[in-house]
Scaffold this motif. Structure first.
Motif, PDB file in Angstrom:
ATOM      1  N   ILE A   7       0.858  -1.197   0.000  1.00 47.20           N
ATOM      2  CA  ILE A   7       0.000   0.000   0.000  1.00 47.20           C
ATOM      3  C   ILE A   7       0.889   1.240   0.000  1.00 47.20           C
ATOM      4  CG2 ILE A   7      -1.845   1.268   1.195  1.00 47.20           C
ATOM      5  CD1 ILE A   7      -2.717  -1.344   2.483  1.00 47.20           C
ATOM      6  N   ASP A   8       0.817   2.004  -1.085  1.00 53.36           N
ATOM      7  CA  ASP A   8       1.595   3.241  -1.167  1.00 53.36           C
ATOM      8  C   ASP A   8       0.661   4.429  -1.228  1.00 53.36           C
ATOM      9  OD1 ASP A   8       4.395   2.337  -1.359  1.00 53.36           O
ATOM     10  OD2 ASP A   8       3.680   1.297  -3.149  1.00 53.36           O
ATOM     11  N   GLY A   9       1.213   5.582  -0.935  1.00 51.55           N
ATOM     12  CA  GLY A   9       0.416   6.801  -1.059  1.00 51.55           C
ATOM     13  C   GLY A   9       1.035   7.929  -0.274  1.00 51.55           C
ATOM     14  N   PRO A  10       0.493   9.137  -0.457  1.00 51.36           N
ATOM     15  CA  PRO A  10       1.067  10.307   0.214  1.00 51.36           C
ATOM     16  C   PRO A  10       0.731  10.350   1.701  1.00 51.36           C
ATOM     17  CG  PRO A  10      -0.899  10.933  -1.004  1.00 51.36           C
ATOM     18  CD  PRO A  10      -0.650   9.488  -1.317  1.00 51.36           C
ATOM     19  N   ALA A  11       1.375  11.284   2.404  1.00 56.01           N
ATOM     20  CA  ALA A  11       1.174  11.444   3.854  1.00 56.01           C
ATOM     21  C   ALA A  11      -0.288  11.742   4.160  1.00 56.01           C
ATOM     22  CB  ALA A  11       2.046  12.593   4.355  1.00 56.01           C
ATOM     23  N   GLY A  12      -0.804  11.062   5.162  1.00 60.34           N
ATOM     24  CA  GLY A  12      -2.162  11.367   5.641  1.00 60.34           C
ATOM     25  C   GLY A  12      -3.283  10.736   4.832  1.00 60.34           C
ATOM     26  N   ALA A  13      -2.956   9.801   3.937  1.00 59.32           N
ATOM     27  CA  ALA A  13      -4.008   9.177   3.117  1.00 59.32           C
ATOM     28  C   ALA A  13      -4.749   8.089   3.895  1.00 59.32           C
ATOM     29  CB  ALA A  13      -3.403   8.593   1.844  1.00 59.32           C
ATOM     30  N   ALA A 138       4.513  -7.904  -5.653  1.00 61.77           N
ATOM     31  CA  ALA A 138       3.466  -8.056  -4.631  1.00 61.77           C
ATOM     32  C   ALA A 138       2.177  -8.607  -5.242  1.00 61.77           C
ATOM     33  CB  ALA A 138       3.198  -6.711  -3.970  1.00 61.77           C
ATOM     34  N   ASP A 139       1.447  -9.404  -4.446  1.00 59.55           N
ATOM     35  CA  ASP A 139       0.207 -10.027  -4.936  1.00 59.55           C
ATOM     36  C   ASP A 139      -0.887  -8.987  -5.150  1.00 59.55           C
ATOM     37  OD1 ASP A 139       0.732 -13.122  -4.444  1.00 59.55           O
ATOM     38  OD2 ASP A 139       1.653 -11.975  -2.832  1.00 59.55           O
ATOM     39  N   VAL A 140      -0.940  -8.004  -4.255  1.00 62.20           N
ATOM     40  CA  VAL A 140      -1.944  -6.931  -4.365  1.00 62.20           C
ATOM     41  C   VAL A 140      -1.221  -5.610  -4.160  1.00 62.20           C
ATOM     42  CG1 VAL A 140      -3.945  -5.880  -3.213  1.00 62.20           C
ATOM     43  CG2 VAL A 140      -3.891  -8.345  -3.565  1.00 62.20           C
ATOM     44  N   LYS A 141      -1.495  -4.659  -5.069  1.00 56.68           N
ATOM     45  CA  LYS A 141      -0.883  -3.329  -4.926  1.00 56.68           C
ATOM     46  C   LYS A 141      -1.974  -2.280  -4.915  1.00 56.68           C
ATOM     47  CE  LYS A 141       3.316  -4.414  -7.501  1.00 56.68           C
ATOM     48  NZ  LYS A 141       4.155  -4.010  -8.638  1.00 56.68           N
ATOM     49  N   VAL A 142      -1.883  -1.394  -3.940  1.00 59.08           N
ATOM     50  CA  VAL A 142      -2.875  -0.334  -3.831  1.00 59.08           C
ATOM     51  C   VAL A 142      -2.155   1.001  -3.761  1.00 59.08           C
ATOM     52  CG1 VAL A 142      -4.609   0.669  -2.273  1.00 59.08           C
ATOM     53  CG2 VAL A 142      -4.571  -1.797  -2.657  1.00 59.08           C
ATOM     54  N   TYR A 143      -2.684   1.993  -4.477  1.00 57.04           N
ATOM     55  CA  TYR A 143      -2.203   3.360  -4.324  1.00 57.04           C
ATOM     56  C   TYR A 143      -3.335   4.127  -3.669  1.00 57.04           C
ATOM     57  CZ  TYR A 143       0.100   7.784  -5.239  1.00 57.04           C
ATOM     58  OH  TYR A 143       0.732   8.998  -5.086  1.00 57.04           O
ATOM     59  N   LEU A 144      -3.118   4.448  -2.388  1.00 64.38           N
ATOM     60  CA  LEU A 144      -4.165   5.063  -1.582  1.00 64.38           C
ATOM     61  C   LEU A 144      -3.914   6.558  -1.447  1.00 64.38           C
ATOM     62  CD1 LEU A 144      -6.633   4.497   0.283  1.00 64.38           C
ATOM     63  CD2 LEU A 144      -5.005   4.243   2.159  1.00 64.38           C
ATOM     64  N   THR A 145      -4.899   7.340  -1.877  1.00 65.33           N
ATOM     65  CA  THR A 145      -4.712   8.786  -1.785  1.00 65.33           C
ATOM     66  C   THR A 145      -5.985   9.457  -1.283  1.00 65.33           C
ATOM     67  OG1 THR A 145      -3.872  10.719  -2.966  1.00 65.33           O
ATOM     68  CG2 THR A 145      -5.313   9.264  -4.216  1.00 65.33           C
ATOM     69  N   ALA A 146      -5.904  10.776  -1.068  1.00 63.88           N
ATOM     70  CA  ALA A 146      -7.068  11.577  -0.690  1.00 63.88           C
ATOM     71  C   ALA A 146      -6.679  13.024  -0.966  1.00 63.88           C
ATOM     72  CB  ALA A 146      -7.408  11.384   0.784  1.00 63.88           C
ATOM     73  N   GLY A 147      -7.660  13.910  -1.067  1.00 65.66           N
ATOM     74  CA  GLY A 147      -7.379  15.321  -1.342  1.00 65.66           C
ATOM     75  C   GLY A 147      -6.475  15.913  -0.262  1.00 65.66           C
ATOM     76  N   THR A 148      -5.707  16.944  -0.647  1.00 69.86           N
ATOM     77  CA  THR A 148      -4.755  17.540   0.295  1.00 69.86           C
ATOM     78  C   THR A 148      -5.464  18.086   1.540  1.00 69.86           C
ATOM     79  OG1 THR A 148      -3.634  18.291  -1.685  1.00 69.86           O
ATOM     80  CG2 THR A 148      -2.737  19.067   0.390  1.00 69.86           C
ATOM     81  N   GLY A 149      -6.589  18.782   1.337  1.00 67.73           N
ATOM     82  CA  GLY A 149      -7.326  19.358   2.461  1.00 67.73           C
ATOM     83  C   GLY A 149      -7.818  18.275   3.417  1.00 67.73           C
ATOM     84  N   VAL A 150      -8.311  17.190   2.856  1.00 69.53           N
ATOM     85  CA  VAL A 150      -8.818  16.072   3.676  1.00 69.53           C
ATOM     86  C   VAL A 150      -7.670  15.478   4.489  1.00 69.53           C
ATOM     87  CG1 VAL A 150      -9.851  13.752   3.578  1.00 69.53           C
ATOM     88  CG2 VAL A 150     -10.606  15.518   1.984  1.00 69.53           C
ATOM     89  N   ARG A 151      -6.532  15.297   3.850  1.00 72.05           N
ATOM     90  CA  ARG A 151      -5.387  14.696   4.544  1.00 72.05           C
ATOM     91  C   ARG A 151      -4.878  15.611   5.661  1.00 72.05           C
ATOM     92  NH1 ARG A 151      -0.993  13.934   1.081  1.00 72.05           N
ATOM     93  NH2 ARG A 151      -1.875  14.922  -0.752  1.00 72.05           N
ATOM     94  N   ALA A 152      -4.866  16.918   5.370  1.00 70.63           N
ATOM     95  CA  ALA A 152      -4.404  17.871   6.399  1.00 70.63           C
ATOM     96  C   ALA A 152      -5.337  17.830   7.608  1.00 70.63           C
ATOM     97  CB  ALA A 152      -4.351  19.278   5.813  1.00 70.63           C
ATOM     98  N   LYS A 153      -6.641  17.766   7.366  1.00 67.30           N
ATOM     99  CA  LYS A 153      -7.597  17.723   8.484  1.00 67.30           C
ATOM    100  C   LYS A 153      -7.417  16.450   9.304  1.00 67.30           C
ATOM    101  CE  LYS A 153     -11.351  20.652   7.068  1.00 67.30           C
ATOM    102  NZ  LYS A 153     -12.161  20.616   5.882  1.00 67.30           N
ATOM    103  N   ARG A 154      -7.196  15.331   8.626  1.00 65.76           N
ATOM    104  CA  ARG A 154      -6.993  14.068   9.344  1.00 65.76           C
ATOM    105  C   ARG A 154      -5.772  14.167  10.248  1.00 65.76           C
ATOM    106  NH1 ARG A 154      -7.715   9.900   4.322  1.00 65.76           N
ATOM    107  NH2 ARG A 154      -9.963  10.048   4.102  1.00 65.76           N
ATOM    108  N   LEU A 198      -5.920   2.202  -7.829  1.00 69.71           N
ATOM    109  CA  LEU A 198      -6.033   3.512  -7.190  1.00 69.71           C
ATOM    110  C   LEU A 198      -7.284   3.570  -6.316  1.00 69.71           C
ATOM    111  CD1 LEU A 198      -5.166   6.591  -7.069  1.00 69.71           C
ATOM    112  CD2 LEU A 198      -6.766   6.921  -8.950  1.00 69.71           C
ATOM    113  N   ILE A 199      -7.098   3.946  -5.044  1.00 69.61           N
ATOM    114  CA  ILE A 199      -8.254   4.158  -4.172  1.00 69.61           C
ATOM    115  C   ILE A 199      -8.160   5.579  -3.608  1.00 69.61           C
ATOM    116  CG2 ILE A 199      -9.520   3.403  -2.112  1.00 69.61           C
ATOM    117  CD1 ILE A 199      -8.398   0.611  -2.455  1.00 69.61           C
ATOM    118  N   ASP A 200      -9.180   6.385  -3.872  1.00 67.13           N
ATOM    119  CA  ASP A 200      -9.232   7.731  -3.312  1.00 67.13           C
ATOM    120  C   ASP A 200     -10.158   7.677  -2.106  1.00 67.13           C
ATOM    121  OD1 ASP A 200      -9.847  10.353  -2.617  1.00 67.13           O
ATOM    122  OD2 ASP A 200      -9.550  11.071  -4.665  1.00 67.13           O
TER     123      ASP A 200
END
Ligand code: DC
Length: 218
Positions: A7-13, A138-154, A198-200
């Protein structure tokens, strides 16, 4: 052969929250690779190393022996024999980890440890370069992201819950800077692997994301 979920993705996803849940359900170990980069950064901060001084980072990172073990199912990161879990979750350490993780020697040392863990255990591993570099098969690969504002709030709520003083605006600025740094570095930049799903998560509940990943494993 071990089973590998990357599972990869930016900070706070929401990577670590989701990866932990998936690992618990599948009874796999959860490997938080960010914590390893944070432990390294914690050491470099303690040694007062300038993150832009490539040679100093290379020299000092060789002194840091980072290992992980599991205590009641939770990952504990050890730096030169000491459990540093309690010290690595600050914004200062996170920003230093982002700055020093572009160093090839730092990446080489930690990538080796991550590959070893995945070769010997069924894993859910999260980070920035797991699907692209650490576990390309890897058997399963996910790129997990979310909007910048949402991630900052989390992130803001996470820090506030721990009683840490913080400003939402500063966190959002840090997140933007961290994204730019993690995505634009020369070695192992953060990007979606070609075969990653990709999962947003901006408008998704945690359990919905967990379920989507479990469905991918079937
Ligand atoms: O996921 P995190 O916020 O704990 O990660 C801290 C930093 O570590 C992140 O900004 C970039 C670096 N990192 C990395 O370069 N590669 C990884 N696989 C995991 C983290």
């Amino acid at each position: 052969m071990s089973y590998q979920i990357a599972i990869d993705g930016p900070a706070g996803a929401g990577k670590s929250t989701i990866a932990k849940k998936v690992a618990k359900i599948k009874q796999f170990i959860y490997v938080d690779t960010g914590a390893m980069y944070r432990a390294m950064a914690y050491y470099l901060l303690a040694c007062d190393v300038d993150p832009e001084d490539i040679q100093a980072v290379e020299r000092k990172c060789m002194e840091a022996d980072i290992t992980i073990c599991y205590e009641q199912g939770e990952q504990a990161v050890f730096l030169n024999g000491k459990n540093v879990n309690a010290f690595i979750r600050t914004e200062e350490v996170g920003n230093m980890a982002s700055a020093t993780s572009k160093n090839p020697k730092v990446r080489e040392r930690l990538t080796l440890l991550q590959k070893e863990l995945a070769a010997n255990n069924n894993v859910v591993m999260d980070g920035r370069d797991i699907g692209t570099c650490v576990l390309p098969e890897a058997d399963v690969k996910v790129y997990l992201t979310a909007g910048t504002g949402v991630r900052a709030k989390r992130r803001y709520h996470e820090l506030a819950a721990r009683g840490e003083e913080c400003s939402l605006q500063k966190i959002e600025e840090d997140i933007r800077e961290r994204d730019a740094q993690d995505m634009n570095r020369e070695i192992a930049p953060l990007r979606q692997a070609e075969d990653a799903v990709l999962i947003d998560s901006s408008d998704m509940a945690i359990d919905e994301v967990v379920q989507e990943i479990l469905d991918l494993c079937r």
